[in-house]
Design an enzyme around this catalytic site. Structure first.
Site, PDB file in Angstrom:
ATOM      1  N   GLY A   1       0.759  -1.250   0.000  1.00 23.29           N
ATOM      2  CA  GLY A   1       0.000   0.000   0.000  1.00 23.29           C
ATOM      3  C   GLY A   1       0.782   1.288   0.000  1.00 23.29           C
ATOM      4  O   GLY A   1       0.199   2.359  -0.175  1.00 23.29           O
TER       5      GLY A   1
ATOM      6  N   TYR B   1      -9.399   5.401 -12.700  1.00 27.10           N
ATOM      7  CA  TYR B   1      -9.318   6.121 -11.409  1.00 27.10           C
ATOM      8  C   TYR B   1      -9.134   7.621 -11.596  1.00 27.10           C
ATOM      9  O   TYR B   1      -8.864   8.319 -10.625  1.00 27.10           O
ATOM     10  CB  TYR B   1      -8.120   5.631 -10.584  1.00 27.10           C
ATOM     11  CG  TYR B   1      -7.942   4.154 -10.494  1.00 27.10           C
ATOM     12  CD1 TYR B   1      -8.848   3.349  -9.796  1.00 27.10           C
ATOM     13  CD2 TYR B   1      -6.839   3.530 -11.080  1.00 27.10           C
ATOM     14  CE1 TYR B   1      -8.662   1.984  -9.704  1.00 27.10           C
ATOM     15  CE2 TYR B   1      -6.645   2.163 -10.988  1.00 27.10           C
ATOM     16  CZ  TYR B   1      -7.567   1.398 -10.300  1.00 27.10           C
ATOM     17  OH  TYR B   1      -7.369   0.055 -10.214  1.00 27.10           O
TER      18      TYR B   1
ATOM     19  N   CYS C   1     -12.344   3.999 -29.001  1.00 33.11           N
ATOM     20  CA  CYS C   1     -13.584   4.741 -29.219  1.00 33.11           C
ATOM     21  C   CYS C   1     -14.363   4.973 -27.932  1.00 33.11           C
ATOM     22  O   CYS C   1     -15.461   4.440 -27.745  1.00 33.11           O
ATOM     23  CB  CYS C   1     -14.444   3.967 -30.209  1.00 33.11           C
ATOM     24  SG  CYS C   1     -13.498   3.502 -31.642  1.00 33.11           S
TER      25      CYS C   1
ATOM     26  N   GLY D   1       3.751  -3.557  -3.815  1.00 27.88           N
ATOM     27  CA  GLY D   1       3.684  -3.725  -5.266  1.00 27.88           C
ATOM     28  C   GLY D   1       4.155  -2.438  -5.909  1.00 27.88           C
ATOM     29  O   GLY D   1       5.286  -2.294  -6.371  1.00 27.88           O
TER      30      GLY D   1
HETATM   31  N1  LLP Z   1      -1.528  -6.999  -0.865  1.00 23.98           N
HETATM   32  C1  LLP Z   1      -2.822  -7.116  -1.197  1.00 23.98           C
HETATM   33  C2  LLP Z   1      -3.638  -8.101  -0.497  1.00 23.98           C
HETATM   34  C3  LLP Z   1      -3.369  -6.290  -2.191  1.00 23.98           C
HETATM   35  O1  LLP Z   1      -4.652  -6.413  -2.497  1.00 23.98           O
HETATM   36  C4  LLP Z   1      -2.539  -5.348  -2.856  1.00 23.98           C
HETATM   37  C5  LLP Z   1      -3.083  -4.478  -3.905  1.00 23.98           C
HETATM   38  C6  LLP Z   1      -1.182  -5.276  -2.491  1.00 23.98           C
HETATM   39  C7  LLP Z   1      -0.711  -6.104  -1.487  1.00 23.98           C
HETATM   40  C8  LLP Z   1      -0.221  -4.329  -3.151  1.00 23.98           C
HETATM   41  O2  LLP Z   1      -0.548  -3.010  -2.945  1.00 23.98           O
HETATM   42  P1  LLP Z   1       0.467  -1.855  -3.405  1.00 23.98           P
HETATM   43  O3  LLP Z   1       1.731  -1.954  -2.571  1.00 23.98           O
HETATM   44  O4  LLP Z   1       0.751  -2.048  -4.833  1.00 23.98           O
HETATM   45  O5  LLP Z   1      -0.290  -0.608  -3.138  1.00 23.98           O
HETATM   46  N2  LLP Z   1      -4.985  -1.106  -9.730  1.00 23.98           N
HETATM   47  C9  LLP Z   1      -4.836  -0.124  -8.690  1.00 23.98           C
HETATM   48  C10 LLP Z   1      -4.213  -0.702  -7.442  1.00 23.98           C
HETATM   49  C11 LLP Z   1      -4.954  -1.896  -6.899  1.00 23.98           C
HETATM   50  C12 LLP Z   1      -4.296  -2.492  -5.707  1.00 23.98           C
HETATM   51  C13 LLP Z   1      -4.919  -3.785  -5.347  1.00 23.98           C
HETATM   52  N3  LLP Z   1      -4.308  -4.473  -4.255  1.00 23.98           N
HETATM   53  C14 LLP Z   1      -4.057   1.072  -9.253  1.00 23.98           C
HETATM   54  O6  LLP Z   1      -3.696   1.053 -10.416  1.00 23.98           O
HETATM   55  O7  LLP Z   1      -3.858   2.041  -8.543  1.00 23.98           O
END
Ligand code: LLP
Length: 417
Positions: A242, A319, A345, A278
């Site tokens: 996150g 978003y 489109c 991530g």
């Molecule tokens: N762990 C779990 C259980 C998750 O659901 C997620 C992301 C992460 C870790 C990794 O989160 P990060 O460190 O990347 O914030 N598509 C969206 C983001 C969706 C995130 C979903 N879960 C975007 O493009 O902003």
């Protein structure tokens, strides 16, 4: 890794490390995702070092970018992985990831996926409901295995991020409510084919403040202390992912400050800390290279129609996300305000609104901070083959995924007699 340190201008031209983006576009075409190997290594190492001597495992959230070359690089650095599907499990194993460093998250794991993960011998299932726990216990029994389990608890913390990517509020679909956690842990303890090893939460994505992480961590630690008092041994605390990155004006905490704050909240407790980053690992290590197809000067607006679209980078459409757009070759002259849009489109097909650029046909643009949730969320909408992916290492650009062909797209379809 707080900025685009691996993407710099040299004599007015944008480079990825020491490789020219003009040359990359010439060799591999556009649209094309370009990643910096050095930037990814640096980001991983910043996480790793920040834990100092606290026992930890970084489980990269594969959904952010699941290219095999990227997974393989992280595996070689010692990374673990956070997966959410059987497909991601297969990718990690194929990329040389260690199954004993895999955690499996997700609200809807199906039976085949659970079986595959049990067979692979993963580190932990992050279980999100009582029903899932029952299912897992039953499957493990059938396979004569014991499933290592952590319960994903919903700490009811406001992550103060985009509502679509906020997951830790009690109204969200994720996790087990705090009020139910102790009861379900006690129940799980009685199951014959699951073994409780951890405690887990994840409150959302693109968080730019540290407080919600600490609030969640403190709530989890409170629960952990309770569980331990009742004689349950918890081996690890998984605090999810996150951490946000800088797309524009945001000022998220540094990786070091974030990890240090987590370690401080855990204090002297001996549990291993897991995190699932991530975006903060891969987001600013990649960009999307695109070329201007046409310029259209309408009375009220100027449009730059580029060859990348919402199917390549969905974040702006989904978003209303902001990605900085830079010219690959800087040139003198007046700028115009452009709507940078793709060929799809839909009016929602835009890459950026109101960007001040000096453009001519065929100019190259770099859409920054596109390493995370770019390629992994891309689609074939409008029967557009997905982009190529290139990993730069010094002055060398390696193709890590070839551009899809239209033949590949339609190969599994069938016309009826
Ligand atoms: N762990 C779990 C259980 C998750 O659901 C997620 C992301 C992460 C870790 C990794 O989160 P990060 O460190 O990347 O914030 N598509 C969206 C983001 C969706 C995130 C979903 N879960 C975007 O493009 O902003």
């Amino acid at each position: 890794m707080s900025g685009f340190t691996s993407f710099t201008y040299q004599h007015g031209q944008l480079y990825a490390e020491a490789a020219s983006l003009v040359d990359i576009a010439k060799e591999f075409g556009t649209p094309c995702y370009v990643y910096s190997r050095a930037a990814l290594i640096a980001a991983y190492q910043e996480f790793d070092r920040a834990f100092a001597d606290h026992d930890h495992l970084i489980c990269y959230a594969v959904k952010a970018n699941s290219n095999l070359a990227i997974l393989n690089m992280l595996a070689r650095l010692g990374s673990g992985f956070d997966i959410v599907s059987g497909g991601e499990l297969l990718r990690v194993l194929k990329a040389g990831g260690d199954p004993r460093k895999i955690v499996f998250s997700g609200v809807g794991k199906n039976q085949d996926e659970m079986r595959a993960a049990l067979a692979a011998g993963i580190l932990c299932f992050n279980v999100e409901s009582e029903m899932e726990l029952l299912s897992l216990n039953q499957l493990a029994k059938e396979m004569n295995k014991v499933a290592p389990v952590s319960l994903r608890v919903n700490p009811d913390v406001d992550a103060k991020t985009h509502p679509y990517i906020s997951t830790g509020l009690k109204e969200n679909k994720f996790g087990i409510p705090m009020t139910e956690a102790e009861r379900i842990y006690a129940a799980a303890h009685e199951f014959t084919h699951v073994h409780i090893t951890g405690l887990d939460c994840h409150i959302g994505s693109q968080l730019t403040a540290i407080d919600p992480f600490i609030e969640a961590s403190n709530k989890m630690l409170n629960l952990l202390d309770h569980l331990e008092k009742q004689g349950l041994h918890i081996e690890h605390l998984d605090l999810g992912g996150g951490l946000g990155i800088r797309y524009s004006q945001e000022s998220p905490p540094s990786i070091k400050d974030y990890v240090t704050a987590l370690c401080n909240s855990v204090g002297q407790r001996k549990q291993r800390i897991l995190i699932e980053p991530g975006r903060s690992l891969i987001g600013n290590t990649g960009l999307l290279l695109t070329r201007v197809e046409y310029l259209k000067h309408a009375p009220h607006r100027n449009f730059a129609i580029v060859d990348a679209a919402m199917n390549d980078l969905m974040r702006p459409a989904l978003y209303d996300a902001y990605h900085e757009i830079l010219p690959v070759v800087k040139k003198p002259g007046d700028v115009n305000t452009y709507q940078v849009v793709g060929p799809v489109c839909e009016t929602g097909d835009f890459i950026g609104h109101d960007r001040k650029l000096n453009l001519t046909k065929e100019d190259l643009l770099a859409v920054m901070s596109a390493g995370a949730y770019g390629m992994s969320m891309s689609s074939n909408y409008n029967t557009r083959p997905r982009a190529a992916e290139v990993m730069v290492d010094g002055d060398t650009a390696h193709l890590i995924r070839a551009r899809e062909t239209i033949e590949q797209l339609i190969a599994s379809e069938k016309i009826l007699d």
